[in-house]
Design a protein around this motif. Sequence first.
Motif, mmCIF file in Angstrom:
data_model
loop_
_atom_site.group_PDB
_atom_site.id
_atom_site.type_symbol
_atom_site.label_atom_id
_atom_site.label_comp_id
_atom_site.label_asym_id
_atom_site.label_seq_id
_atom_site.Cartn_x
_atom_site.Cartn_y
_atom_site.Cartn_z
ATOM 1 N N GLY A 381 15.059 19.406 2.364
ATOM 2 C CA GLY A 381 14.353 19.205 3.622
ATOM 3 C C GLY A 381 14.920 20.082 4.727
ATOM 4 N N ALA A 382 16.242 20.205 4.791
ATOM 5 C CA ALA A 382 16.858 21.052 5.811
ATOM 6 C C ALA A 382 16.474 22.512 5.607
ATOM 7 C CB ALA A 382 18.374 20.892 5.748
ATOM 8 N N PHE A 383 16.400 22.932 4.347
ATOM 9 C CA PHE A 383 16.032 24.318 4.061
ATOM 10 C C PHE A 383 14.577 24.589 4.427
ATOM 11 C CE2 PHE A 383 14.632 27.726 1.158
ATOM 12 C CZ PHE A 383 15.518 28.712 1.559
ATOM 13 N N LEU A 384 13.702 23.644 4.140
ATOM 14 C CA LEU A 384 12.289 23.832 4.475
ATOM 15 C C LEU A 384 12.082 23.853 5.986
ATOM 16 C CD1 LEU A 384 10.605 21.513 1.826
ATOM 17 C CD2 LEU A 384 10.471 24.003 1.933
ATOM 18 N N ALA A 385 12.913 23.131 6.734
ATOM 19 C CA ALA A 385 12.770 23.097 8.197
ATOM 20 C C ALA A 385 13.234 24.392 8.839
ATOM 21 C CB ALA A 385 13.562 21.922 8.752
ATOM 22 N N ASN A 386 14.320 24.940 8.332
ATOM 23 C CA ASN A 386 14.853 26.182 8.910
ATOM 24 C C ASN A 386 15.681 26.912 7.855
ATOM 25 O OD1 ASN A 386 16.154 28.225 10.371
ATOM 26 N ND2 ASN A 386 16.073 27.020 12.254
ATOM 27 N N SER A 397 11.931 35.174 4.111
ATOM 28 C CA SER A 397 11.531 35.458 5.488
ATOM 29 C C SER A 397 10.719 34.345 6.109
ATOM 30 C CB SER A 397 10.725 36.762 5.531
ATOM 31 O OG SER A 397 9.626 36.683 4.645
ATOM 32 N N PHE A 398 10.368 33.316 5.343
ATOM 33 C CA PHE A 398 9.565 32.214 5.868
ATOM 34 C C PHE A 398 10.320 31.516 6.995
ATOM 35 C CE2 PHE A 398 8.020 27.714 5.332
ATOM 36 C CZ PHE A 398 6.797 27.936 5.942
ATOM 37 N N ALA A 399 9.621 31.264 8.112
ATOM 38 C CA ALA A 399 10.289 30.685 9.287
ATOM 39 C C ALA A 399 10.600 29.212 9.103
ATOM 40 C CB ALA A 399 9.393 30.875 10.505
ATOM 41 N N GLY A 400 9.887 28.516 8.245
ATOM 42 C CA GLY A 400 10.124 27.100 8.044
ATOM 43 C C GLY A 400 8.936 26.265 8.494
ATOM 44 N N LEU A 401 8.943 24.986 8.130
ATOM 45 C CA LEU A 401 7.878 24.057 8.512
ATOM 46 C C LEU A 401 8.311 23.297 9.756
ATOM 47 C CD1 LEU A 401 7.018 22.667 4.952
ATOM 48 C CD2 LEU A 401 5.688 24.318 6.277
ATOM 49 N N ARG A 402 7.406 23.170 10.723
ATOM 50 C CA ARG A 402 7.784 22.517 11.978
ATOM 51 C C ARG A 402 7.672 20.989 11.900
ATOM 52 N NH1 ARG A 402 4.601 26.218 16.479
ATOM 53 N NH2 ARG A 402 4.699 28.169 15.340
ATOM 54 N N ASP A 403 6.698 20.535 11.124
ATOM 55 C CA ASP A 403 6.398 19.099 11.094
ATOM 56 C C ASP A 403 7.190 18.398 9.995
ATOM 57 O OD1 ASP A 403 3.900 17.163 12.105
ATOM 58 O OD2 ASP A 403 4.736 16.676 10.134
ATOM 59 N N GLN A 404 7.943 17.346 10.366
ATOM 60 C CA GLN A 404 8.738 16.627 9.376
ATOM 61 C C GLN A 404 7.840 15.975 8.323
ATOM 62 O OE1 GLN A 404 12.107 16.615 9.108
ATOM 63 N NE2 GLN A 404 11.729 15.563 7.156
ATOM 64 N N GLY A 405 6.624 15.565 8.741
ATOM 65 C CA GLY A 405 5.696 14.984 7.777
ATOM 66 C C GLY A 405 5.299 15.989 6.710
ATOM 67 N N ASP A 406 5.098 17.248 7.108
ATOM 68 C CA ASP A 406 4.778 18.297 6.138
ATOM 69 C C ASP A 406 5.947 18.530 5.180
ATOM 70 O OD1 ASP A 406 2.308 18.631 7.254
ATOM 71 O OD2 ASP A 406 2.816 20.429 8.395
#
Length: 419
Positions: A381-386, A397-406
């Motif tokens: 989850g931490a990696f997907l966020a940032n 290069s992906f910036a990450g997901l902003r929404d915790q629900g996503d």
Amino acid sequence: MSKFLKIFVPALGGATGILAISYMMADQLVVDIPAPVREAIAVRAAYAEEAKAQAAADAEAAAALAAEMAAAGHAPSIEGGYGLGRPALTEEVAAWNTDIRPDGMGLPEGSGDVWTGEEVFVEKCAVCHGDFGEAVGRWPVLAGGQGTLKNEDPVKTIGSYWPYLSTVYDYVNRAMPFGDASTLTPDEVYAITAYLLYLNNEVEDDFTLSSDNFTEVRLPNEDNFFMDDRMDTEFPVFVRADICMENCKEEVEITMHASVLDVTPEEEGASEEDALTEEAAVTTEESTTEVAAEETNEEAPAEEPAVEMAAFDPELAVAGERVFGKCRACHKVGDGARNGTGPQLNGIVGRGIGALQDFRYSDVFQEAHANGETWDEERLGAFLANPRDAMPRTRMSFAGLRDQGDIDAVIEYLKSVDQ
């Protein structure tokens, strides 16, 4: 007049009047009538007036330009040579002078941030260049390539090769999107340029590029470009006074073959020699590969620790599959999933970090693998966020997901593709 004519003539006139009125109403309210017919009954279309107004405006502009050129002694006529060979007018220079210079000359006012740039890029550029600049098919790669300029097939991006950011802005502004060039607003061009900088690890995800800070950005390869000095270094060799132009030498003797340029036919036996060289190279490569494989096996952790997972939520997994569309360009899941730009993600929850032997991970993943670290839900989850905060120096290069629900939904979906 006969009785018949007394009845027929008024009836014919009345019918004609009714038909004319019906025709006019149909033209105005239902459908256009063919122009010849409309003119015959004096119906004037609105667009005809507009066309006349536009023609008048064009004629006025042409007359003004002709007057200005005539005043300058260059009438746009046969006698005036159509103005060819004359100095360009100020208006003409302004129309052509649209490039952006490295010192910021020509930049419009505006700004754009990385996140906005990602949205515009995905909408208008990703169909050719991929969501993260990884390219689709044979379209150009826009991210990465650092350290490849000395390779046989270098990857030339703004992070590896381009010298000036002004070239990036200018190209995007005038040539993109493909098939719809010069339709982006200045703010959209700033945003896309900022996103391209982010994809090449030149700025962070909270960066905003604007006309105020544009010239402060330096691309990493700028110092390897220099002004063309051939007029000083090479041209004098060919224009010296003592150079011989005719009857200079009676006999030409070949002293060396330019074999390195492949302009000279190979000598007999050269192919056999080349074959032996290639065979030796293959043997050396195989030996190196075997040694690397042995070293990899030695460094691999003995066993991955077990990871506890929360109860599976199928509805959340369905939602996660939709969000995973943002990842699908680089990562595959499901039956037959293979590594692409990123590793395949079957069984990623609970899998060792950097565990796939057939994928070339960033150094930070290899270090985590050597330490026996694992993707549990919290770390994933931490990696997907940032990604860059969670795994510094990652090439992703992906910036990450902003929404915790996503984020939660994607993890749940990945739990469903554990095979």
